[in-house]
Design a protein around this motif. Structure first.
Motif, PDB file in Angstrom:
ATOM      1  N   ASP A   5      -7.862 -33.136  12.890  1.00 22.43           N
ATOM      2  CA  ASP A   5      -8.611 -32.511  13.977  1.00 22.43           C
ATOM      3  C   ASP A   5      -7.656 -32.208  15.138  1.00 22.43           C
ATOM      4  OD1 ASP A   5     -10.126 -32.277  16.434  1.00 22.43           O
ATOM      5  OD2 ASP A   5     -11.855 -32.961  15.274  1.00 22.43           O
ATOM      6  N   PRO A   6      -7.649 -30.970  15.644  1.00 17.53           N
ATOM      7  CA  PRO A   6      -6.745 -30.600  16.743  1.00 17.53           C
ATOM      8  C   PRO A   6      -6.924 -31.472  17.998  1.00 17.53           C
ATOM      9  CG  PRO A   6      -7.740 -28.647  15.794  1.00 17.53           C
ATOM     10  CD  PRO A   6      -8.416 -29.829  15.159  1.00 17.53           C
ATOM     11  N   ALA A   7      -8.156 -31.903  18.270  1.00 12.55           N
ATOM     12  CA  ALA A   7      -8.379 -32.754  19.444  1.00 12.55           C
ATOM     13  C   ALA A   7      -7.682 -34.103  19.281  1.00 12.55           C
ATOM     14  CB  ALA A   7      -9.878 -32.954  19.672  1.00 12.55           C
ATOM     15  N   LEU A   8      -7.744 -34.659  18.083  1.00 14.71           N
ATOM     16  CA  LEU A   8      -7.063 -35.928  17.832  1.00 14.71           C
ATOM     17  C   LEU A   8      -5.551 -35.757  17.871  1.00 14.71           C
ATOM     18  CD1 LEU A   8      -9.162 -37.593  14.980  1.00 14.71           C
ATOM     19  CD2 LEU A   8      -9.046 -38.235  17.384  1.00 14.71           C
ATOM     20  N   THR A   9      -5.077 -34.643  17.336  1.00 13.30           N
ATOM     21  CA  THR A   9      -3.641 -34.380  17.360  1.00 13.30           C
ATOM     22  C   THR A   9      -3.154 -34.257  18.795  1.00 13.30           C
ATOM     23  OG1 THR A   9      -3.769 -33.292  15.219  1.00 13.30           O
ATOM     24  CG2 THR A   9      -1.832 -32.803  16.570  1.00 13.30           C
ATOM     25  N   ALA A  10      -3.890 -33.534  19.640  1.00  8.49           N
ATOM     26  CA  ALA A  10      -3.509 -33.384  21.048  1.00  8.49           C
ATOM     27  C   ALA A  10      -3.546 -34.721  21.766  1.00  8.49           C
ATOM     28  CB  ALA A  10      -4.442 -32.382  21.728  1.00  8.49           C
ATOM     29  N   LEU A  11      -4.567 -35.511  21.474  1.00 13.30           N
ATOM     30  CA  LEU A  11      -4.683 -36.835  22.086  1.00 13.30           C
ATOM     31  C   LEU A  11      -3.506 -37.703  21.683  1.00 13.30           C
ATOM     32  CD1 LEU A  11      -6.540 -38.641  23.809  1.00 13.30           C
ATOM     33  CD2 LEU A  11      -7.674 -39.314  21.686  1.00 13.30           C
ATOM     34  N   SER A  12      -3.148 -37.676  20.430  1.00  9.65           N
ATOM     35  CA  SER A  12      -2.018 -38.454  19.929  1.00  9.65           C
ATOM     36  C   SER A  12      -0.714 -37.997  20.572  1.00  9.65           C
ATOM     37  CB  SER A  12      -1.935 -38.322  18.412  1.00  9.65           C
ATOM     38  OG  SER A  12      -0.826 -39.020  17.914  1.00  9.65           O
ATOM     39  N   TRP A  15      -0.606 -39.284  24.091  1.00 13.05           N
ATOM     40  CA  TRP A  15      -0.279 -40.703  24.118  1.00 13.05           C
ATOM     41  C   TRP A  15       1.213 -40.903  23.856  1.00 13.05           C
ATOM     42  CZ3 TRP A  15      -0.682 -45.202  25.879  1.00 13.05           C
ATOM     43  CH2 TRP A  15      -0.142 -46.302  25.231  1.00 13.05           C
ATOM     44  N   CYS A  16       1.779 -40.178  22.919  1.00 16.95           N
ATOM     45  CA  CYS A  16       3.212 -40.287  22.625  1.00 16.95           C
ATOM     46  C   CYS A  16       4.054 -39.907  23.844  1.00 16.95           C
ATOM     47  CB  CYS A  16       3.591 -39.407  21.431  1.00 16.95           C
ATOM     48  SG  CYS A  16       3.017 -40.086  19.855  1.00 16.95           S
TER      49      CYS A  16
END
Length: 155
Positions: A5-12, A15-16
């Motif tokens: 999911d793009p939202a999870l990827t952006a969130l990750s 965080w990084c």
């Protein structure tokens, strides 16, 4: 939501980036404090937190509050307090009103070392933020840090 999911990827990724900024700042400050004052970042943070205590109501921190403020477990905080106490930078004593309570205060030697180390900490922090601001991924986080005006509260 799925793992792709793009939202999870952006969130990750966010965080990084935050983790990277924290690591760069902490490493820069650690090197400066060790070289100039023989202190680790955690030791400096502990001295700083404990130096802000006062004798008024709620002025002395419980070990859990201190641990939360320096982002360590209670046992790691106790070990850190013991190390600094052995160096003559902290002192522990029993609470007057509750003999089960133990307070920790910064000694004069600890306050002197903290005062000497504070400009080193501040200079290293500024340098780390200035360096990180050159990275397009970290620049927004640097701006966010710089815009924070409220002092950190010990919960």
């Amino acid at each position: 939501m799925t793992a792709t999911d793009p939202a999870l990827t952006a969130l990750s990724q966010g965080w990084c980036a935050l983790s990277l900024l924290h690591g760069k700042i902490e490493a820069r400050i650690e090197r400066a404090l060790q070289a100039g004052h023989g202190l680790s970042v955690r030791e400096y943070s502990l001295l700083d937190v404990l130096s802000r205590q006062h004798n008024g109501p709620g002025g002395h921190l419980q070990m859990k509050q201190v641990a939360d403020a320096v982002v360590l477990s209670q046992s790691a905080t106790t070990r850190l307090v013991t190390r600094l106490e052995n160096r003559g930078l902290l002192i522990r004593y029993l609470c007057d009103t509750d003999r089960r309570g133990i307070y920790t205060d910064v000694t004069e030697a600890g306050l002197t070392l903290l005062a000497e180390a504070r400009p080193t900490n501040d200079t290293a922090l500024r340098a780390a933020l200035d360096e990180a601001a050159k990275n397009p991924e970290l620049a927004p986080l640097v701006r966010a840090v710089e815009e924070l005006k409220a002092p950190a509260q010990v919960a």
